[in-house]
Design a protein around this motif. Structure first.
Motif, PDB file in Angstrom:
ATOM      1  N   VAL A  97     -64.082 -29.831 -13.065  1.00 19.84           N
ATOM      2  CA  VAL A  97     -62.892 -29.085 -12.638  1.00 19.84           C
ATOM      3  C   VAL A  97     -63.352 -27.915 -11.779  1.00 19.84           C
ATOM      4  CG1 VAL A  97     -60.892 -27.713 -13.327  1.00 19.84           C
ATOM      5  CG2 VAL A  97     -61.489 -29.764 -14.636  1.00 19.84           C
ATOM      6  N   GLU A 100     -54.189 -24.395 -19.480  1.00 24.16           N
ATOM      7  CA  GLU A 100     -54.244 -25.871 -19.467  1.00 24.16           C
ATOM      8  C   GLU A 100     -55.697 -26.348 -19.639  1.00 24.16           C
ATOM      9  OE1 GLU A 100     -51.597 -28.068 -18.521  1.00 24.16           O
ATOM     10  OE2 GLU A 100     -52.691 -29.858 -17.896  1.00 24.16           O
ATOM     11  N   LEU A 101     -56.588 -25.750 -18.869  1.00 30.22           N
ATOM     12  CA  LEU A 101     -57.991 -26.172 -18.909  1.00 30.22           C
ATOM     13  C   LEU A 101     -58.631 -25.848 -20.262  1.00 30.22           C
ATOM     14  CD1 LEU A 101     -60.452 -27.352 -17.633  1.00 30.22           C
ATOM     15  CD2 LEU A 101     -60.857 -25.191 -16.439  1.00 30.22           C
ATOM     16  N   LEU A 149     -60.662 -17.938 -17.525  1.00 33.29           N
ATOM     17  CA  LEU A 149     -60.939 -19.036 -18.458  1.00 33.29           C
ATOM     18  C   LEU A 149     -61.794 -18.523 -19.613  1.00 33.29           C
ATOM     19  CD1 LEU A 149     -60.855 -22.071 -19.242  1.00 33.29           C
ATOM     20  CD2 LEU A 149     -63.024 -22.301 -18.017  1.00 33.29           C
ATOM     21  N   GLU A 163     -57.825 -28.475 -22.650  1.00 34.59           N
ATOM     22  CA  GLU A 163     -58.656 -29.676 -22.480  1.00 34.59           C
ATOM     23  C   GLU A 163     -60.040 -29.469 -23.106  1.00 34.59           C
ATOM     24  OE1 GLU A 163     -59.028 -31.153 -18.405  1.00 34.59           O
ATOM     25  OE2 GLU A 163     -60.934 -32.117 -18.899  1.00 34.59           O
ATOM     26  N   LEU A 211     -67.774 -27.042 -14.939  1.00 34.50           N
ATOM     27  CA  LEU A 211     -66.843 -26.073 -14.346  1.00 34.50           C
ATOM     28  C   LEU A 211     -67.424 -25.588 -13.023  1.00 34.50           C
ATOM     29  CD1 LEU A 211     -64.342 -24.184 -14.818  1.00 34.50           C
ATOM     30  CD2 LEU A 211     -65.972 -22.557 -15.813  1.00 34.50           C
ATOM     31  N   LEU A 251     -62.152 -24.538  -9.880  1.00 34.64           N
ATOM     32  CA  LEU A 251     -61.084 -23.531  -9.896  1.00 34.64           C
ATOM     33  C   LEU A 251     -61.120 -22.728  -8.604  1.00 34.64           C
ATOM     34  CD1 LEU A 251     -61.727 -21.939 -13.439  1.00 34.64           C
ATOM     35  CD2 LEU A 251     -60.212 -23.872 -12.882  1.00 34.64           C
ATOM     36  N   TYR A 311     -58.114 -27.164  -9.701  1.00 37.12           N
ATOM     37  CA  TYR A 311     -57.053 -26.343 -10.283  1.00 37.12           C
ATOM     38  C   TYR A 311     -56.877 -25.131  -9.370  1.00 37.12           C
ATOM     39  CZ  TYR A 311     -56.560 -28.755 -14.801  1.00 37.12           C
ATOM     40  OH  TYR A 311     -56.279 -29.657 -15.796  1.00 37.12           O
TER      41      TYR A 311
END
Ligand code: GLP
Length: 270
Positions: free
Chosen positions: A202, A18-19, A50, A22, A138, A204, A240
């Protein structure tokens, strides 16, 4: 002020897909406008899935030629080619697999004469500003609740600077270094204020090991003792999480979109 959105996924792999979607959207739309995308990047085990996904997307055609990156931090005392430097980490896990020009990659230096550190930190801030500021930052979260290396006692408005590492942080890093005595005692980190200026953030977190500190960051008081708690005031932050990392949440301030699985409690109104 809007509270961070909390997105709980069935696995880290689903979350990072998902990330990565984006991020590729951001990178592609900027490229279409002839502009750069400015990313703040993080180290640690958490972002690894990621980085794998971004490398995969690159092999499928996503170009990073218009990306400028700024990493959060670097250990002081480690040369770039040290196996545990964040420079090495980022190249091994991401930069060696994508087409970002080396000149677009920024990490604080780990080897600086004492007297040169303040100017280096000021210049790091200036480079972020000159790039237009961070489009995206991030984050992971450390055992002390730190973001970057903003250990307990880091003010909300702190900037890039030299910090002393907490004993818990050094113990967490000890296995990679072959013992806590080998872990550097200091680092250079972006400050809380630097991070909070990013237009989108975001954080994580995976696994039950992170559950208590994630809950403290989201639902505890805003405090210098837990720098991640400052994210409560950021207007565009998402956490997330996988189910393990979400397992201690006492309350979920604002659930995010329909593409993710929310824990039962998140579905209860109010
Ligand atoms: C270090 C890094 C942080 C990272 C944290 C957690 O302290 N400076 O940016 O979030 O480790 O690491 P991990 O993802 O391995 O749990």
């Amino acid at each position: 002020m809007s509270a961070p959105s909390i997105c709980v996924f069935d696995s880290a792999e689903v979350a990072v897909r998902e990330l990565a979607g984006e991020l590729s959207e951001l990178i592609r739309s900027r490229a279409a406008e002839g502009r750069m995308a400015v990313l703040g990047l993080a180290t640690g085990a958490t972002p690894l899935p990621l980085y794998q996904e971004l490398s995969r997307l690159h092999h499928q055609g996503l170009s990073f030629a218009n990306v400028i990156s700024f990493n959060l931090d670097e250990y002081l005392g480690l040369a770039r080619d040290h196996a545990e430097s964040y420079w090495t980490f980022m190249h091994r896990n991401l930069f060696d697999h994508i087409d970002m020009p080396e000149s677009n990659i920024h990490l604080p230096s780990g080897v600086l004469p004492e007297a040169a550190i303040p100017a280096h930190c000021t210049e790091y801030e200036a480079r972020i500003r000159d790039a237009g500021g961070l489009d995206f930052q991030l984050l992971g979260i450390g055992g002390t609740g730190h973001i970057g290396f903003n250990e307990p006692g880091s003010p909300r408005d702190s900037r890039t600077r030299r910090v002393l590492l907490d004993e818990m942080t050094r113990c967490d890093a000890a296995p990679a270094f072959g013992g806590v005595c080998q872990v550097p005692t200091q680092a250079i980190t972006m400050g809380c204020g630097t991070i909070l200026e990013a237009r989108r953030i975001v954080l994580l977190a995976w696994g039950e090991r992170k559950a208590a500190i994630v809950n403290t960051a989201l639902n505890g008081p805003l405090t210098e003792q837990v720098s991640a708690s400052f994210l409560q005031e950021h207007p565009n932050t998402s956490f997330y999480l996988d189910h393990g990392a979400a397992s201690a949440l006492e309350s979920v301030p604002s659930p995010c979109g329909s593409t993710v699985t929310l824990p039962r409690r998140a579905c209860v109104p109010g």
